[in-house]
Design an enzyme around this catalytic site. Structure first.
Site, PDB file in Angstrom:
ATOM      1  N   GLY A  64       0.586  -0.787   8.431  1.00 56.83           N
ATOM      2  CA  GLY A  64       1.622   0.138   7.991  1.00 56.83           C
ATOM      3  C   GLY A  64       1.880   0.058   6.507  1.00 56.83           C
TER       4      GLY A  64
ATOM      5  N   ASP B 266      -7.459   9.387   7.782  1.00 53.93           N
ATOM      6  CA  ASP B 266      -8.026   8.553   6.716  1.00 53.93           C
ATOM      7  C   ASP B 266      -9.340   7.879   7.112  1.00 53.93           C
ATOM      8  OD1 ASP B 266      -5.832   9.224   5.229  1.00 53.93           O
ATOM      9  OD2 ASP B 266      -4.902   7.244   5.248  1.00 53.93           O
TER      10      ASP B 266
ATOM     11  N   GLY C 154      -4.698   1.844   4.254  1.00 48.81           N
ATOM     12  CA  GLY C 154      -5.820   2.199   5.116  1.00 48.81           C
ATOM     13  C   GLY C 154      -6.358   1.109   6.005  1.00 48.81           C
ATOM     14  N   GLY C 155      -5.584   0.053   6.243  1.00 41.83           N
ATOM     15  CA  GLY C 155      -6.094  -1.067   7.023  1.00 41.83           C
ATOM     16  C   GLY C 155      -6.652  -0.674   8.376  1.00 41.83           C
TER      17      GLY C 155
ATOM     18  N   SER D 237      -7.337   2.380   9.570  1.00 43.87           N
ATOM     19  CA  SER D 237      -8.379   3.404   9.438  1.00 43.87           C
ATOM     20  C   SER D 237      -9.700   2.794   8.999  1.00 43.87           C
ATOM     21  CB  SER D 237      -7.940   4.470   8.425  1.00 43.87           C
ATOM     22  OG  SER D 237      -6.770   5.122   8.847  1.00 43.87           O
TER      23      SER D 237
ATOM     24  N   LYS E 293      -7.868   1.012   0.583  1.00 45.65           N
ATOM     25  CA  LYS E 293      -7.877   2.164  -0.321  1.00 45.65           C
ATOM     26  C   LYS E 293      -6.489   2.344  -0.905  1.00 45.65           C
ATOM     27  CE  LYS E 293      -5.382   5.106   2.423  1.00 45.65           C
ATOM     28  NZ  LYS E 293      -4.022   5.622   2.101  1.00 45.65           N
TER      29      LYS E 293
END
Length: 296
Positions: free
Chosen positions: A106, A146, A110-111, A113, A13
């Protein structure tokens, strides 16, 4: 329970803007943002096991298993089912999870999440738990602010701590996302004394109309002060299209009207950066993948 592998996407995202509108007594920040889903991300495969173990391969560098959001999501769902539906607890098997990781950790895209949300959705199906989306999103919120947007699977205007979601349809665009190979601590940014915390609340209209000139990322100034490399990356991308930070970084992005132009700029990107081109989407591919699995 079907004893076969379920493979699902785990999309990225962008925060097309991020306004911090206040701070709650519990320390959490009130915000407004537009979560834009992308047709690019990780994929996760879930295979039932004969024992009760939950395993993940490959392990993520620098992330202890107990802190991994995928493992935490699986354990949280298992605990919820055991506590609320003891009759279904017997259907819970162990699971082997394999991740094909493309998204940087980081990065503000959104990796982690998204991985957690995909895990909740996948195991809800594999374990025949029949938990509704509302409850899954609430479980997701315990893992991170998220996570709910990925559980619901739609591009959305978000308020509250990011948990009050209004699905929206945005215009199709191509984005170049650049990662300057830094890891930024979200907690460090949100605790900075210089962070703007009183941006007036906006309506959804400017975001939907693409009027991003009057919208911004309130974290960007603080991040650029702490990490001059981010300002340098933004200045580079600004030559081609207005660039900004997503989330608390470290990724930055710019939009383009067509794929060819975005890919050209990617080809000009300094080798010290990583990057990818992705198209905006209004619905997560996970929703359709789950439908196909049901009909399979």
């Amino acid at each position: 329970m079907r004893n076969e592998t379920l493979t699902l996407s785990s999309p990225a995202k962008l925060n097309l803007f991020l306004h911090i509108t206040g701070r709650r007594p519990d320390g959490y920040h009130e915000l407004q943002t537009l979560f834009q889903l992308l047709d690019y991300g990780d994929s996760l495969s879930f295979t039932p096991r004969d024992d009760q173990r939950i395993t993940l391969e490959p392990s993520l560098p620098g992330v202890p298993e107990a802190d991994n959001l995928i493992i935490k999501a699986a354990r949280l769902l298992k605990e919820h089912i055991t506590a609320t539906s003891p009759d279904k607890a017997g259907q819970i098997s162990g699971v082997s999870i394999y991740i094909n990781k493309k998204l940087p950790m980081g990065g503000g895209i959104g990796g982690g999440s998204s991985n957690a949300a995909t895990t909740l959705l996948a195991l809800n199906r594999l374990w025949n738990a029949d938990i509704n989306t509302e409850t899954l999103a609430a479980l997701g919120l315990k893992l991170g602010a998220d996570v709910p947007v990925f559980v619901r699977g739609a591009t959305a205007f978000a308020e509250g701590v990011g948990d009050i979601l209004h699905p929206v349809d945005t215009q199709e665009k191509w984005y170049l996302v650049v990662h300057p190979n830094l890891h930024i601590s979200t907690a460090k940014i949100f605790s900075d004394k210089w962070l703007t915390r009183d941006t007036p609340k906006s309506t959804i209209a400017p975001a939907l109309e693409g009027d991003l000139e009057n919208l911004r990322n309130d974290c960007e100034t603080v991040v650029c002060r702490m990490y001059p490399e981010i300002r340098e990356a933004i200045n580079w991308l600004d030559q081609f299209s207005p660039a900004r930070l997503t989330g608390t970084g470290a990724c930055i992005f710019a939009s383009f009207s067509d794929k060819k132009r975005a890919e050209y700029v990617l080809s000009q990107m300094p080798t010290k950066y990583q990057g990818f081109v992705a198209k905006s989407i209004n619905e997560s591919p996970v929703l359709n993948e789950l439908k196909q699995w049901r009909n399979h």
